[in-house]
Scaffold this motif. Structure first.
Motif, PDB file in Angstrom:
ATOM      1  N   CYS A   1      32.668  69.310  21.814  1.00  0.00           N
ATOM      2  CA  CYS A   1      32.047  70.166  22.824  1.00  0.00           C
ATOM      3  C   CYS A   1      30.519  70.068  22.759  1.00  0.00           C
ATOM      4  O   CYS A   1      29.933  70.110  21.670  1.00  0.00           O
ATOM      5  CB  CYS A   1      32.480  71.612  22.580  1.00  0.00           C
ATOM      6  SG  CYS A   1      31.776  72.770  23.763  1.00  0.00           S
TER       7      CYS A   1
ATOM      8  N   LEU B   1      28.363  72.296  23.672  1.00  0.00           N
ATOM      9  CA  LEU B   1      27.641  73.562  23.543  1.00  0.00           C
ATOM     10  C   LEU B   1      27.490  74.008  22.087  1.00  0.00           C
ATOM     11  O   LEU B   1      26.369  74.258  21.621  1.00  0.00           O
ATOM     12  CB  LEU B   1      28.350  74.643  24.375  1.00  0.00           C
ATOM     13  CG  LEU B   1      27.575  75.927  24.591  1.00  0.00           C
ATOM     14  CD1 LEU B   1      26.202  75.660  25.188  1.00  0.00           C
ATOM     15  CD2 LEU B   1      28.363  76.869  25.501  1.00  0.00           C
ATOM     16  N   HIS B   2      28.608  74.112  21.362  1.00  0.00           N
ATOM     17  CA  HIS B   2      28.532  74.577  19.969  1.00  0.00           C
ATOM     18  C   HIS B   2      29.116  73.580  18.983  1.00  0.00           C
ATOM     19  O   HIS B   2      29.244  73.892  17.798  1.00  0.00           O
ATOM     20  CB  HIS B   2      29.266  75.916  19.804  1.00  0.00           C
ATOM     21  CG  HIS B   2      28.807  76.979  20.751  1.00  0.00           C
ATOM     22  ND1 HIS B   2      29.625  77.525  21.710  1.00  0.00           N
ATOM     23  CD2 HIS B   2      27.599  77.574  20.880  1.00  0.00           C
ATOM     24  CE1 HIS B   2      28.940  78.431  22.408  1.00  0.00           C
ATOM     25  NE2 HIS B   2      27.705  78.481  21.919  1.00  0.00           N
ATOM     26  N   GLY B   3      29.558  72.437  19.461  1.00  0.00           N
ATOM     27  CA  GLY B   3      30.061  71.396  18.564  1.00  0.00           C
ATOM     28  C   GLY B   3      31.494  71.566  18.109  1.00  0.00           C
ATOM     29  O   GLY B   3      31.958  70.824  17.235  1.00  0.00           O
ATOM     30  N   GLY B   4      32.224  72.517  18.685  1.00  0.00           N
ATOM     31  CA  GLY B   4      33.653  72.611  18.373  1.00  0.00           C
ATOM     32  C   GLY B   4      34.343  71.338  18.816  1.00  0.00           C
ATOM     33  O   GLY B   4      33.837  70.611  19.679  1.00  0.00           O
TER      34      GLY B   4
ATOM     35  N   PRO C   1      33.484  75.990  16.163  1.00  0.00           N
ATOM     36  CA  PRO C   1      34.142  77.286  16.355  1.00  0.00           C
ATOM     37  C   PRO C   1      35.331  77.260  17.308  1.00  0.00           C
ATOM     38  O   PRO C   1      35.864  78.328  17.605  1.00  0.00           O
ATOM     39  CB  PRO C   1      33.012  78.144  16.908  1.00  0.00           C
ATOM     40  CG  PRO C   1      32.200  77.196  17.722  1.00  0.00           C
ATOM     41  CD  PRO C   1      32.240  75.898  16.949  1.00  0.00           C
TER      42      PRO C   1
ATOM     43  N   CYS D   1      36.123  73.989  27.574  1.00  0.00           N
ATOM     44  CA  CYS D   1      36.291  74.374  26.182  1.00  0.00           C
ATOM     45  C   CYS D   1      36.945  75.758  26.089  1.00  0.00           C
ATOM     46  O   CYS D   1      36.648  76.647  26.889  1.00  0.00           O
ATOM     47  CB  CYS D   1      34.932  74.390  25.489  1.00  0.00           C
ATOM     48  SG  CYS D   1      35.052  74.725  23.714  1.00  0.00           S
TER      49      CYS D   1
ATOM     50  N   HIS E   1      36.483  77.810  23.647  1.00  0.00           N
ATOM     51  CA  HIS E   1      35.631  78.739  22.891  1.00  0.00           C
ATOM     52  C   HIS E   1      34.771  79.587  23.819  1.00  0.00           C
ATOM     53  O   HIS E   1      34.780  80.812  23.738  1.00  0.00           O
ATOM     54  CB  HIS E   1      34.754  77.964  21.904  1.00  0.00           C
ATOM     55  CG  HIS E   1      33.793  78.834  21.160  1.00  0.00           C
ATOM     56  ND1 HIS E   1      32.438  78.669  21.214  1.00  0.00           N
ATOM     57  CD2 HIS E   1      34.022  79.897  20.357  1.00  0.00           C
ATOM     58  CE1 HIS E   1      31.861  79.583  20.465  1.00  0.00           C
ATOM     59  NE2 HIS E   1      32.795  80.341  19.928  1.00  0.00           N
ATOM     60  N   ALA E   2      34.009  78.931  24.665  1.00  0.00           N
ATOM     61  CA  ALA E   2      33.219  79.628  25.675  1.00  0.00           C
ATOM     62  C   ALA E   2      33.297  78.753  26.913  1.00  0.00           C
ATOM     63  O   ALA E   2      34.357  78.193  27.161  1.00  0.00           O
ATOM     64  CB  ALA E   2      31.803  79.857  25.191  1.00  0.00           C
ATOM     65  N   TYR E   3      32.206  78.629  27.660  1.00  0.00           N
ATOM     66  CA  TYR E   3      32.307  77.791  28.857  1.00  0.00           C
ATOM     67  C   TYR E   3      31.428  76.571  28.721  1.00  0.00           C
ATOM     68  O   TYR E   3      30.189  76.683  28.755  1.00  0.00           O
ATOM     69  CB  TYR E   3      31.932  78.560  30.129  1.00  0.00           C
ATOM     70  CG  TYR E   3      32.224  77.738  31.369  1.00  0.00           C
ATOM     71  CD1 TYR E   3      33.460  77.823  31.992  1.00  0.00           C
ATOM     72  CD2 TYR E   3      31.292  76.844  31.859  1.00  0.00           C
ATOM     73  CE1 TYR E   3      33.756  77.037  33.089  1.00  0.00           C
ATOM     74  CE2 TYR E   3      31.584  76.052  32.956  1.00  0.00           C
ATOM     75  CZ  TYR E   3      32.814  76.155  33.562  1.00  0.00           C
ATOM     76  OH  TYR E   3      33.110  75.372  34.638  1.00  0.00           O
ATOM     77  N   ALA E   4      32.036  75.427  28.578  1.00  0.00           N
ATOM     78  CA  ALA E   4      31.322  74.155  28.581  1.00  0.00           C
ATOM     79  C   ALA E   4      32.298  73.082  29.014  1.00  0.00           C
ATOM     80  O   ALA E   4      33.504  73.181  28.751  1.00  0.00           O
ATOM     81  CB  ALA E   4      30.774  73.836  27.196  1.00  0.00           C
TER      82      ALA E   4
HETATM   83  S1  FES Z   1      31.777  76.409  24.106  1.00  0.00           S
HETATM   84 FE1  FES Z   1      32.754  74.731  23.108  1.00  0.00          FE
HETATM   85  S2  FES Z   1      32.477  75.154  20.987  1.00  0.00           S
HETATM   86 FE2  FES Z   1      31.524  76.837  21.985  1.00  0.00          FE
END
Ligand code: FES
Length: 113
Positions: free
Chosen positions: A67, A69-72, A85, A48, A50-53
């Motif tokens: 995603c 982790l945060h649903g992006g 996000p 991802c 956005h961060a790491y997933a």
């Molecule tokens: S790590 Fe994928 S939306 Fe935050």
């Protein structure tokens, strides 16, 4: 004359990825997610933006890659970020099917460069 070389690399068997499913594959140092959708086969970076997933651990709804982790979310056909996000796109790769195999096109330069 092409400026950069690219090549197709066998990454999976067609039977390994049922329609509606995803598969994480590694090509060199890259981790890539193969998506088998009703609209066809697609490949994108599996991490991802956005961060790491790992997106392969999330969900695939039609062509929307969600995603864990945060649903992006991302459009797996284009890599575009389509749900917050997540804001930055994923790199994508051409996919072709040959015989029983799934192949993706990878260039000589690192993904995203
Ligand atoms: S790590 Fe994928 S939306 Fe935050």
């Amino acid at each position: 004359m092409p400026v950069s070389e690219s090549r197709y690399v066998r990454v999976a068997r067609i039977a390994d990825v049922p329609r509606g499913g995803m598969l994480e594959v590694g090509v060199g140092s890259r981790t890539i997610v193969i998506c088998h959708t009703r609209d066809g086969w697609f490949a994108a970076d599996n991490i991802c933006t956005h961060a790491y997933a790992k997106l392969s651990e999330g969900r695939l709804k039609k062509t929307r890659l969600i995603c864990p982790l945060h649903g992006g979310s991302f459009d797996c056909r284009t890599g575009a970020a389509i749900g917050s996000p997540a804001a930055l796109p994923l790199a994508t790769y051409a996919v072709r099917l040959t015989g029983e195999d799934v192949e993706i096109e990878v260039g000589d330069s690192p993904a995203g460069s």
